[in-house]
Design a protein around this motif. Structure first.
Motif, PDB file in Angstrom:
ATOM      1  N   GLU A  46      53.583  14.868  56.004  1.00  0.00           N
ATOM      2  CA  GLU A  46      53.123  14.747  57.393  1.00  0.00           C
ATOM      3  C   GLU A  46      51.758  14.062  57.468  1.00  0.00           C
ATOM      4  N   VAL A  70      60.562  15.170  57.891  1.00  0.00           N
ATOM      5  CA  VAL A  70      59.295  14.776  58.524  1.00  0.00           C
ATOM      6  C   VAL A  70      59.451  13.470  59.308  1.00  0.00           C
ATOM      7  N   PHE A 101      58.703  12.414  63.440  1.00  0.00           N
ATOM      8  CA  PHE A 101      57.585  11.476  63.589  1.00  0.00           C
ATOM      9  C   PHE A 101      58.004  10.260  64.421  1.00  0.00           C
TER      10      PHE A 101
END
Length: 199
Positions: A114, A146, A150
Motif C-alpha cells: 500500500e 491492494v 487503489f
C-alpha cells in the motif's frame, strides 16, 4: 550425547567467525564467544553447547539484527528473509524471527504494498506496479488485493507525462523516433492500444 566435529572456524572480519561443523548447520560467533564455548578447529562441539548457542546467542541476535534492519527501512517478508539468510542464521531461527516480527506488526506485506502504491502508483502502469511488487517478494494474492483498492492513474495520462518529460512531439517526430518510443512504452507495461491512441 551427540558431539559434532568442528571442521572449520573461518574469520569473516576482525571479530566475527563462521563455524562449520560436521552434521549441523553453520553459524557465526564473535571471538569472545568462541573462547567461552572453547571452540577450535578439529575440536568437538557437544549437543548441549550447540543448543545453548542456538537458544541464548543466535535467537537473540537474529531478532536484534532484524529490528536494526527495519529501523533503516521497510522490508517485505521475503526480502527480510533473504537478509537474515545472508547473516547465516539457521533456517528455523530465521522463520521464528519472522513470525515474531509479523506478530508485532513490524513486517506486513500488505502495508508495504500500500505504501509503495502511495509513492509510485501515479507514475507507473498496473503491469509495472505488479512486476515491481512481485520482485520485492510480495505474493500475487496480496498484490491483487491492494491494486483492487487503489485508484490507478489513467494509462493515457501517464503516456502524456512521459511525452512531456522526454520532449517527444507526436506531430514532428520521425517514424524511427515513434518506433523507439513505442518500444520504450511497451517495456514499461503500457498497452499497445493506448500507445497508438496517444501517438
Amino acid at each position: 550425547m551427540e558431539k559434532y566435529l568442528i571442521l572449520e572456524i573461518k574469520p569473516i572480519n576482525k571479530s566475527r567467525y563462521k563455524v562449520v561443523c560436521d552434521g549441523c548447520f553453520p553459524f557465526v560467533l564473535y571471538k569472545g564467544e568462541l573462547s567461552h564455548y572453547n571452540l577450535a578447529e578439529g575440536g568437538e562441539l557437544e549437543e548441549a553447547a550447540l543448543c545453548e548457542i542456538k537458544e541464548k546467542v543466535l535467537k537473540k541476535r537474529a531478532k536484534k539484527r532484524a529490528m536494526a534492519l527495519l529501523e533503516k527501512r521497510d522490508y517485505t517478508e521475503e526480502k527480510l528473509r533473504a537478509k537474515m539468510r545472508e547473516g547465516m542464521y539457521p533456517e528455523d531461527i530465521v522463520e521464528d524471527t519472522l513470525e515474531y516480527l509479523k506478530g508485532y506488526g513490524y513486517i506486513n506485506d500488505k502495508r508495504f504494498a500500500e505504501r509503495f502504491l502511495e509513492f509510485h502508483g501515479d507514475a507507473m502502469t498496473k503491469y509495472g506496479l505488479k512486476l515491481k511488487l512481485y520482485q520485492k517478494g510480495i505474493s500475487s494474492d496480496v498484490i491483487d488485493e491492494v491494486l483492487d483498492d487503489f485508484e490507478l492513474t489513467d494509462e493515457r495520462e501517464l503516456i502524456r507525462k512521459i511525452f512531456e518529460k522526454k520532449n517527444f512531439d507526436t506531430e514532428s517526430s520521425t517514424e524511427k523516433e515513434k518506433n523507439r518510443m513505442i518500444r520504450y512504452l511497451v517495456s514499461k507495461g503500457f498497452s499497445m492500444n493506448n500507445i497508438k491512441k496517444m501517438l
